[in-house]
Motif scaffolding. Structure first.
Motif, PDB file in Angstrom:
ATOM      1  N   LYS A 193       0.862  -1.174   0.000  1.00 27.60           N
ATOM      2  CA  LYS A 193       0.000   0.000   0.000  1.00 27.60           C
ATOM      3  C   LYS A 193       0.907   1.235   0.000  1.00 27.60           C
ATOM      4  O   LYS A 193       2.020   1.196   0.517  1.00 27.60           O
ATOM      5  CB  LYS A 193      -0.903   0.019   1.227  1.00 27.60           C
ATOM      6  N   PHE A 194       0.409   2.328  -0.578  1.00 31.85           N
ATOM      7  CA  PHE A 194       1.214   3.537  -0.647  1.00 31.85           C
ATOM      8  C   PHE A 194       0.429   4.745  -0.161  1.00 31.85           C
ATOM      9  O   PHE A 194      -0.803   4.773  -0.234  1.00 31.85           O
ATOM     10  CB  PHE A 194       1.698   3.772  -2.082  1.00 31.85           C
ATOM     11  N   THR A 195       1.170   5.706   0.336  1.00 33.92           N
ATOM     12  CA  THR A 195       0.569   6.945   0.828  1.00 33.92           C
ATOM     13  C   THR A 195       1.157   8.135   0.079  1.00 33.92           C
ATOM     14  O   THR A 195       2.369   8.291   0.005  1.00 33.92           O
ATOM     15  CB  THR A 195       0.822   7.128   2.334  1.00 33.92           C
ATOM     16  N   ASN A 196       0.275   8.944  -0.470  1.00 32.25           N
ATOM     17  CA  ASN A 196       0.684  10.164  -1.136  1.00 32.25           C
ATOM     18  C   ASN A 196       0.831  11.261  -0.097  1.00 32.25           C
ATOM     19  O   ASN A 196      -0.058  11.478   0.727  1.00 32.25           O
ATOM     20  CB  ASN A 196      -0.355  10.557  -2.189  1.00 32.25           C
ATOM     21  N   LYS A 197       1.950  11.968  -0.107  1.00 31.08           N
ATOM     22  CA  LYS A 197       2.201  12.994   0.904  1.00 31.08           C
ATOM     23  C   LYS A 197       1.165  14.112   0.865  1.00 31.08           C
ATOM     24  O   LYS A 197       0.916  14.768   1.878  1.00 31.08           O
ATOM     25  CB  LYS A 197       3.604  13.584   0.705  1.00 31.08           C
ATOM     26  N   GLY A 200      -2.660  11.633   1.103  1.00 31.89           N
ATOM     27  CA  GLY A 200      -2.763  10.556   2.079  1.00 31.89           C
ATOM     28  C   GLY A 200      -2.927   9.197   1.417  1.00 31.89           C
ATOM     29  O   GLY A 200      -2.710   9.054   0.211  1.00 31.89           O
ATOM     30  N   PRO A 201      -3.315   8.184   2.187  1.00 38.03           N
ATOM     31  CA  PRO A 201      -3.476   6.831   1.633  1.00 38.03           C
ATOM     32  C   PRO A 201      -4.529   6.810   0.529  1.00 38.03           C
ATOM     33  O   PRO A 201      -5.566   7.458   0.649  1.00 38.03           O
ATOM     34  CB  PRO A 201      -3.928   6.005   2.850  1.00 38.03           C
ATOM     35  N   ASP A 202      -4.248   6.072  -0.552  1.00 41.40           N
ATOM     36  CA  ASP A 202      -5.231   6.009  -1.638  1.00 41.40           C
ATOM     37  C   ASP A 202      -6.172   4.823  -1.502  1.00 41.40           C
ATOM     38  O   ASP A 202      -7.089   4.648  -2.302  1.00 41.40           O
ATOM     39  CB  ASP A 202      -4.538   5.995  -2.996  1.00 41.40           C
ATOM     40  N   GLY A 203      -5.924   3.976  -0.495  1.00 43.87           N
ATOM     41  CA  GLY A 203      -6.829   2.860  -0.230  1.00 43.87           C
ATOM     42  C   GLY A 203      -6.688   1.680  -1.167  1.00 43.87           C
ATOM     43  O   GLY A 203      -7.483   0.743  -1.110  1.00 43.87           O
ATOM     44  N   LYS A 204      -5.684   1.695  -2.034  1.00 35.84           N
ATOM     45  CA  LYS A 204      -5.504   0.620  -2.997  1.00 35.84           C
ATOM     46  C   LYS A 204      -4.390  -0.334  -2.574  1.00 35.84           C
ATOM     47  O   LYS A 204      -3.458   0.047  -1.874  1.00 35.84           O
ATOM     48  CB  LYS A 204      -5.171   1.182  -4.381  1.00 35.84           C
ATOM     49  N   ASP A 205      -4.524  -1.565  -3.015  1.00 36.78           N
ATOM     50  CA  ASP A 205      -3.455  -2.549  -2.862  1.00 36.78           C
ATOM     51  C   ASP A 205      -2.782  -2.716  -4.214  1.00 36.78           C
ATOM     52  O   ASP A 205      -3.451  -2.788  -5.255  1.00 36.78           O
ATOM     53  CB  ASP A 205      -4.017  -3.891  -2.396  1.00 36.78           C
ATOM     54  N   TYR A 206      -1.449  -2.793  -4.190  1.00 39.86           N
ATOM     55  CA  TYR A 206      -0.693  -2.885  -5.429  1.00 39.86           C
ATOM     56  C   TYR A 206       0.103  -4.190  -5.491  1.00 39.86           C
ATOM     57  O   TYR A 206       0.578  -4.687  -4.467  1.00 39.86           O
ATOM     58  CB  TYR A 206       0.269  -1.702  -5.554  1.00 39.86           C
ATOM     59  N   VAL A 207       0.238  -4.710  -6.695  1.00 40.07           N
ATOM     60  CA  VAL A 207       0.967  -5.959  -6.945  1.00 40.07           C
ATOM     61  C   VAL A 207       2.325  -5.627  -7.550  1.00 40.07           C
ATOM     62  O   VAL A 207       2.423  -4.798  -8.459  1.00 40.07           O
ATOM     63  CB  VAL A 207       0.184  -6.870  -7.912  1.00 40.07           C
ATOM     64  N   LEU A 208       3.372  -6.285  -7.038  1.00 44.10           N
ATOM     65  CA  LEU A 208       4.709  -6.078  -7.595  1.00 44.10           C
ATOM     66  C   LEU A 208       4.887  -6.972  -8.825  1.00 44.10           C
ATOM     67  O   LEU A 208       4.756  -8.190  -8.746  1.00 44.10           O
ATOM     68  CB  LEU A 208       5.779  -6.421  -6.559  1.00 44.10           C
TER      69      LEU A 208
END
Length: 217
Positions: A193-197, A200-208
């Motif tokens: 998961k990632f957070t934009n400064k 804030g959190p975008d609520g998405k799960d990401y796959v590598l």
């Protein structure tokens, strides 16, 4: 044909051979025919071949024919990365019919009966990749980016490692309900998961997803 109505020339990209418009005999990688281009590429059994086009449109048909003409005894066990495998008698399907391909990395089977037959009979490995992800894997490989994150495929077989890559040989498959006829499955992929400064959190799960690099394109 070009504007001067001259026969077409063929350019092939490999790790060592890059297409070029220069006329210098030392640096030009333009060849008079597909067979010359394939021979110059150094393509060998076991290589990863990146094959462009969509279905049977925009495909390197001359180069595909040249590889097929070299025969299964000289070129085999290829991993072919392409949107799909053409049809039975055209495009990458020709190499498939020659049993020159060990694994297809594709976004879908398409209208190729040989593709489906070899896959379901345990003769062919197939790694399914979402179409946009496949394009980005190739772009990343060419740009020197080892991996990237995408929300596509999260919580599906693409991510959790249950996508069938290869089935057992048909003679070993069971018709019993619930029987496991798969000999090789995809691996589970890391997520984050990632957070934009700013937002804030975008609520998405990401796959590598790892990039794809081939010996010959």
């Amino acid at each position: 044909y070009n504007n001067n109505h001259q026969p077409p020339t063929y350019a092939l990209n490999t790790k060592h051979h890059f297409s070029s418009s220069t006329s210098s005999s030392q640096s030009s990688k333009i060849y008079p025919d597909p067979k010359s281009a394939i021979l110059a590429s150094g393509l060998k059994s076991g290589d990863t071949l990146l094959s462009g086009g969509f279905g049977i449109c925009g495909i390197p048909s001359g180069c595909i024919d040249a590889i097929a003409d070299m025969g299964n005894d000289k070129i085999n066990n290829l991993t072919v990365v392409s949107n799909n495998c053409g049809i039975d008698s055209w495009g990458n399907g020709i190499m498939l019919g020659n049993k020159q391909i060990k694994r297809m990395v594709s976004s879908y089977v398409g209208e190729n009966a040989i593709f489906a037959e070899q896959y379901l009979n345990g003769e062919l490995e197939v790694e399914f990749v979402p179409q946009g992800t496949l394009a980005e894997k190739l772009r990343a490989g060419g740009a020197g980016i080892p991996a990237f994150y995408t929300p596509t495929g999260y919580a599906t077989w693409i991510q959790d490692g249950n996508s069938p890559i290869k089935y057992k040989p048909k003679s070993q498959q069971s018709t019993d309900k619930g029987a496991d006829n798969i000999s090789l499955k995809s691996k589970e992929k890391p997520t984050a998961k990632f957070t934009n400064k700013l937002t804030g959190p975008d609520g998405k799960d990401y796959v590598l997803e790892e990039a794809i690099i081939g010996e010959v394109a």
